[in-house]
Design an enzyme around this catalytic site. Structure first.
Site, PDB file in Angstrom:
ATOM      1  N   SER A  15       0.808  -1.219   0.000  1.00 57.39           N
ATOM      2  CA  SER A  15       0.000   0.000   0.000  1.00 57.39           C
ATOM      3  C   SER A  15       0.841   1.269   0.000  1.00 57.39           C
ATOM      4  O   SER A  15       0.396   2.314  -0.471  1.00 57.39           O
ATOM      5  CB  SER A  15      -0.938   0.006   1.209  1.00 57.39           C
ATOM      6  OG  SER A  15      -0.209  -0.131   2.420  1.00 57.39           O
TER       7      SER A  15
ATOM      8  N   ASP B 180      -4.239   7.041  10.253  1.00 56.31           N
ATOM      9  CA  ASP B 180      -3.926   5.696  10.739  1.00 56.31           C
ATOM     10  C   ASP B 180      -2.521   5.585  11.304  1.00 56.31           C
ATOM     11  O   ASP B 180      -2.172   4.575  11.927  1.00 56.31           O
ATOM     12  CB  ASP B 180      -4.146   4.647   9.642  1.00 56.31           C
ATOM     13  CG  ASP B 180      -3.250   4.842   8.418  1.00 56.31           C
ATOM     14  OD1 ASP B 180      -2.315   5.665   8.467  1.00 56.31           O
ATOM     15  OD2 ASP B 180      -3.504   4.165   7.391  1.00 56.31           O
TER      16      ASP B 180
ATOM     17  N   HIS C  64       0.278   5.099   6.983  1.00 56.18           N
ATOM     18  CA  HIS C  64       0.444   5.527   5.594  1.00 56.18           C
ATOM     19  C   HIS C  64       0.736   7.031   5.523  1.00 56.18           C
ATOM     20  O   HIS C  64       0.027   7.814   6.157  1.00 56.18           O
ATOM     21  CB  HIS C  64      -0.804   5.190   4.784  1.00 56.18           C
ATOM     22  CG  HIS C  64      -1.091   3.727   4.744  1.00 56.18           C
ATOM     23  ND1 HIS C  64      -1.957   3.114   5.632  1.00 56.18           N
ATOM     24  CD2 HIS C  64      -0.622   2.750   3.922  1.00 56.18           C
ATOM     25  CE1 HIS C  64      -2.007   1.821   5.362  1.00 56.18           C
ATOM     26  NE2 HIS C  64      -1.214   1.572   4.333  1.00 56.18           N
TER      27      HIS C  64
END
Length: 226
Positions: free
Chosen positions: A45, A196, A199
C-alpha cells in the site's frame, strides 16, 4: 536497456554522407538512440498510494520528481495494498513483462505488522531478487526497520535482510523507505502521516520521494548503461 538504432541504407558515394548524418543525430538528439527505462514498482500500500488521490501517491510523485530532474523513465505502479513479501514473490515473475528494465522492491511492511518470521521474509525477498537476476532486471531494494516491540533478536534479524540481500545479489540499496521524513521524535513525524499513523499523507510522500529519488536515478542510469 534496449536500444533503437536508426539505420541508413546507403550505397557507393552515399555511404559516407549516411555516416555523417548518423553521427550528427547521435550528438544532437541522444534520446533517439534509446527508449526511456521502464521501471516496475513492486510493493504494497505504501507503493500503491493508499488513502490518497491518485496524483499524490508514491509512483505519480516519483514520476514528477524524475521529470523535474530531466530523467526519462516509465514507472509502472505494481503496488498492492496488504501485500506481503510472499505476495510479491508470487507475482513478480509475471509482473516482469518484456519491456521492464528495472524494478523497485518496497515490501516487508505487512510482514512486520503480522509478525512474520524474518527468515520467511528473507526467503521471499531472495526469491524476488533471484527472478529479477534471471530476467537481467536491475533492482533497487528499499529497506524497512522493524519496531522494537518484537524483541531485539527479531529486529536484528529483520533489519539485516535488506543490506545482506542487496550485497549478495548486487542490487541497489536504499536503507530506509522513510528516510526522507527525517529522524527525531516519533510524535513529530506524525504530521507526515494519515490518521492511521501508518500511511504517509501527500506531503509525507513528497518527502519520501526526495529521499528515494537519488537511489532511483542511480538505478535508471545503470539500466540505461546496459
Amino acid at each position: 536497456m534496449r536500444l533503437i538504432y536508426k539505420g541508413f541504407l546507403t550505397y557507393g558515394a552515399a555511404r559516407p554522407l549516411g555516416k555523417v548524418v548518423a553521427a550528427f543525430l547521435c550528438l544532437v538528439s541522444p534520446v533517439m538512440a534509446a527508449e526511456p527505462v521502464t521501471v516496475l514498482a513492486l510493493g504494497d500500500s505504501l507503493t500503491q498510494g493508499y488513502g490518497l488521490p491518485e496524483q499524490d501517491g508514491l509512483v505519480p510523485q516519483m514520476r514528477k520528481w524524475l521529470e523535474d530532474q530531466g530523467v526519462e523513465a516509465e514507472l509502472i505502479n505494481a503496488g498492492v495494498s496488504g501485500d506481503t513479501t510472499a505476495g510479491g514473490a508470487a507475482r513478480v515473475e509475471w509482473s516482469l513483462t518484456p519491456e521492464v528494465d528495472a524494478m523497485i522492491v518496497t515490501l516487508g511492511g505487512n510482514d512486520l505488522l503480522r509478525g512474520i518470521d524474518p527468515a520467511v521474509s528473507r526467503r521471499n525477498l531472495e526469491s524476488i531478487l533471484r527472478i529479477a537476476q534471471a530476467n537481467e532486471v536491475e533492482v533497487l531494494l528499499v529497506g524497512l526497520s522493524a519496531p522494537g516491540n518484537y524483541g531485539a533478536e527479531y529486529k536484528s534479524s529483520f533489519d539485516a535482510i535488506y543490506p545482506e540481500l542487496s550485497e549478495a545479489y548486487g542490487a541497489f540499496y536504499a536503507p530506509d523507505f522513510f528516510a526522507g521524513l527525517g529522524g527525531g521524535d516519533p510524535a513529530a513525524l506524525q504530521q507526515w502521516f494519515q490518521a492511521d499513523g501508518i500511511h504517509p499523507n501527500a506531503e509525507g510522500v513528497a518527502r519520501i520521494v526526495e529521499g528515494l529519488g537519488p537511489h532511483l536515478r542511480a538505478l535508471i542510469e545503470a539500466a540505461q548503461a546496459e
